[in-house]
Design an enzyme around this catalytic site. Structure first.
Site, mmCIF file in Angstrom:
data_model
loop_
_atom_site.group_PDB
_atom_site.id
_atom_site.type_symbol
_atom_site.label_atom_id
_atom_site.label_comp_id
_atom_site.label_asym_id
_atom_site.label_seq_id
_atom_site.Cartn_x
_atom_site.Cartn_y
_atom_site.Cartn_z
ATOM 1 N N ASP A 13 0.994 -1.266 0.093
ATOM 2 C CA ASP A 13 0.100 -0.070 0.092
ATOM 3 C C ASP A 13 0.862 1.270 -0.036
ATOM 4 O O ASP A 13 0.444 2.385 0.358
ATOM 5 C CB ASP A 13 -0.971 0.082 1.332
ATOM 6 N N LYS A 16 1.949 2.199 -5.269
ATOM 7 C CA LYS A 16 2.434 1.701 -6.325
ATOM 8 C C LYS A 16 1.483 2.153 -7.720
ATOM 9 O O LYS A 16 1.996 2.569 -8.648
ATOM 10 C CB LYS A 16 2.472 0.164 -6.063
ATOM 11 N N ASN A 38 -5.262 -10.134 -3.696
ATOM 12 C CA ASN A 38 -4.952 -9.448 -2.426
ATOM 13 C C ASN A 38 -4.642 -7.950 -2.697
ATOM 14 O O ASN A 38 -4.566 -7.284 -1.613
ATOM 15 C CB ASN A 38 -3.954 -10.349 -1.606
ATOM 16 N N ARG A 142 2.309 -28.581 -7.385
ATOM 17 C CA ARG A 142 1.914 -29.062 -8.784
ATOM 18 C C ARG A 142 0.624 -29.548 -9.013
ATOM 19 O O ARG A 142 0.286 -30.791 -9.713
ATOM 20 C CB ARG A 142 3.196 -30.088 -9.268
ATOM 21 N N GLN A 228 2.013 -6.003 -3.126
ATOM 22 C CA GLN A 228 2.481 -6.070 -1.758
ATOM 23 C C GLN A 228 3.763 -5.319 -1.587
ATOM 24 O O GLN A 228 3.884 -4.408 -2.151
ATOM 25 C CB GLN A 228 2.548 -7.543 -1.495
ATOM 26 N N SER A 416 5.835 12.300 -3.716
ATOM 27 C CA SER A 416 4.262 12.382 -4.138
ATOM 28 C C SER A 416 3.687 12.982 -3.061
ATOM 29 O O SER A 416 4.015 12.899 -1.790
ATOM 30 C CB SER A 416 3.679 10.961 -4.135
ATOM 31 N N GLY A 418 0.129 13.887 -2.636
ATOM 32 C CA GLY A 418 -1.291 13.855 -2.883
ATOM 33 C C GLY A 418 -1.639 12.687 -3.652
ATOM 34 O O GLY A 418 -0.985 12.368 -4.550
#
Ligand code: GDP
Ligand code: IMO
Ligand code: MG
Length: 433
Positions: A13, A16, A38, A142, A228, A416, A418
């Site tokens: 979080d 990205k 996820n 497998r 992730q 960054s 905002g």
């Protein structure tokens, strides 16, 4: 050409999705290489917010987006994503490709995820319950089903065989195996799942390893989007409180089928502070009003599950560990604006581990004996709205960035300020080589 990789350095979080969307115009192909639904990657532009789970974050541009072989796909969620994009006027048909070797998350994988978490009791991982762990388990043992299997004659036989195996496993646990924890009936979800399979048939399944390598040979640029974060990596994260894939840069090679020598820039993305959702160690976690302020101002609630994110100060030993594991060439600092109102900002530079001062992540990261050692820096205490270049930044923010750069020995090339696309400060010469 090379494959540039953008990945999270903390517990996920980091932002990205936002930065991949911002950088997409620089690339011909955007591709995910691991994880599955996820993930929740948020993009904001034109007063509009969109969360992606499986589809790469370059989808709002005229760029090819590839779901690589290392990703696990829930057809129900993928179909919902495609439909939501359609509702926004984005047709994915000609710009979304899926690897035939990507594994499918079955409804029974989701059931197993819930059963396994419930059996863990107080030691639960805090999984998103999207079936990630059981699907990767079947891949490695497998037994898995892949996108390429959908078009084979015995797909139904393979599906039923795997489902029966899961049902046998579920019968040994005491969980209700006819409905999910949220009350959805298994049979209902299974129906949606087969509708999702029909949707996948309409999309383009490819041998993505050949496609990506031929793009590189033709001089096309590729950006690989991580999901992730490094501290959730199956090998190097805070095991067992991790996800089930390699989130680090090496995962891009296996998750796309590209050689290590093809990797170019490695963008390592981190928040100006730290967050974590789910269980597991978090040395700099704040349980006081300061943590609450970060959560409130940073809107720190999970994009996939809506759960409140745990918040704390920036952890440099953990960040340095992540920089090392990934060979980060460019750092990206997110959410600087969340600290706008802080008079002072603490940064964890070392740990006091069992009475010893260390600057590395010890094997026993779950130990309660890791106590953060902080340095305190002056906050900028300044609204960052409207700042467009490094030159316009308040001196305290510049100091904060310099402090991190010195400790990491890697430049912070994007900041960054905002959630919107436009609220991004990029060093002028970043894409001029
Ligand atoms: P990802 O999983 O790494 O793509 O990140 P998420 O989308 O799960 O979480 C990042 C959250 O922070 C989202 O709600 C973004 O809209 C938001 N965000 C991203 N960059 C910034 C920023 O610079 N400032 C603020 N205030 N919010 C940001
Ligand atoms: P993005 O890509 C934050 C966390 C879960 C849980 C652990 C295992 O949006 O950054 P899993 O569902 O994989 O079995 O959960 O990992 N987790 C994430 N936390 N961001 C994510 O993705 C995450 N994906 C999984 O909360 O603690
Ligand atoms: Mg997310």
């Amino acid at each position: 050409m090379k494959v540039d990789v953008l990945l999270g350095l903390q517990w996920g979080d980091e932002g990205k999705g936002k930065i991949v969307d911002v950088l997409t115009p620089e690339y011909n192909v955007i591709t995910r290489f691991q994880g599955g639904p996820n993930a929740g990657h948020t993009l904001e532009f034109d007063n509009y917010k969109h969360v992606l789970h499986t589809i790469p974050s370059g989808i709002f541009h005229d760029t090819i987006n590839v779901i690589g072989n290392g990703v696990v796909i829930d057809p129900v969620i993928l179909k919902q994503e495609v439909e939501k994009l359609k509702g926004r006027g984005v047709t994915v048909k000609n710009k979304l490709y899926i690897s035939k070797k990507a594994h499918l998350i079955l409804p029974s994988h989701k059931m197993l995820d819930a059963a396994q978490e419930s059996l863990k009791g107080a030691g639960k991982i805090g999984s998103t319950l999207k079936g990630i762990g059981p699907t990767y388990t079947d891949k490695v043992s497998r037994n898995g089903l892949r996108v390429g299997d959908i078009s084979t004659d015995d797909f139904m036989k393979k599906y039923n065989c795997l489902k029966d195996m899961h049902k046998n496993m579920l019968q040994k646990s005491d969980v209700d195996n006819e409905s999910f924890p949220d009350g959805t009936k298994f049979s209902e979800y299974e129906k949606l799942w087969f509708e999702g399979i029909e949707e996948i048939k309409n999309l383009r399944s490819i041998d993505s390893e050949y496609y990506i390598n031929s793009c590189l040979n033709e001089g096309k640029s590729v950006l690989a989007e991580g999901a992730q974060g490094t501290m959730l990596d199956i090998d190097f994260g805070s095991y067992p409180f991790v996800t089930s894939s390699n989130t680090i840069c090496a995962g891009a090679c296996t998750g796309l089928g590209v050689a290590p020598t093809t990797i170019g820039k490695v963008f390592g993305i981190f928040k100006a502070y730290c967050t974590r959702v789910g269980s597991g160690p978090f040395p700099t976690e704040l349980f006081d009003e300061t943590g609450e302020t970060m959560r409130k101002i940073g809107r720190e609630f999970g994009a996939t599950t809506g759960r409140p994110r745990r918040c704390g100060w920036l952890d440099l030993p953990a960040l340095k560990y992540s920089v090392m594991l990934n060979g980060v060439t460019d750092l990206i600092m997110m959410k600087a604006d969340v600290l706008n109102s802080f008079e002072t900002i603490k940064v964890c530079t070392h740990y006091n581990y069992k009475g010893k001062i260390i600057d590395y992540v010890p094997y026993d990261i779950n130990s309660s004996e890791i106590i953060p050692v902080y340095e305190e820096l002056k906050g900028w205490n300044h609204d960052l709205t409207g700042i467009e270049s490094y030159d316009d930044m308040p001196s305290e923010l510049v100091n904060y960035i310099n402090f991190i750069e010195k400790k990491m020995n890697v430049p912070v090339n994007i900041v960054s300020i905002g959630p919107d696309r436009t609220q991004t400060i990029i060093k002028k010469d970043l894409f001029i080589s």
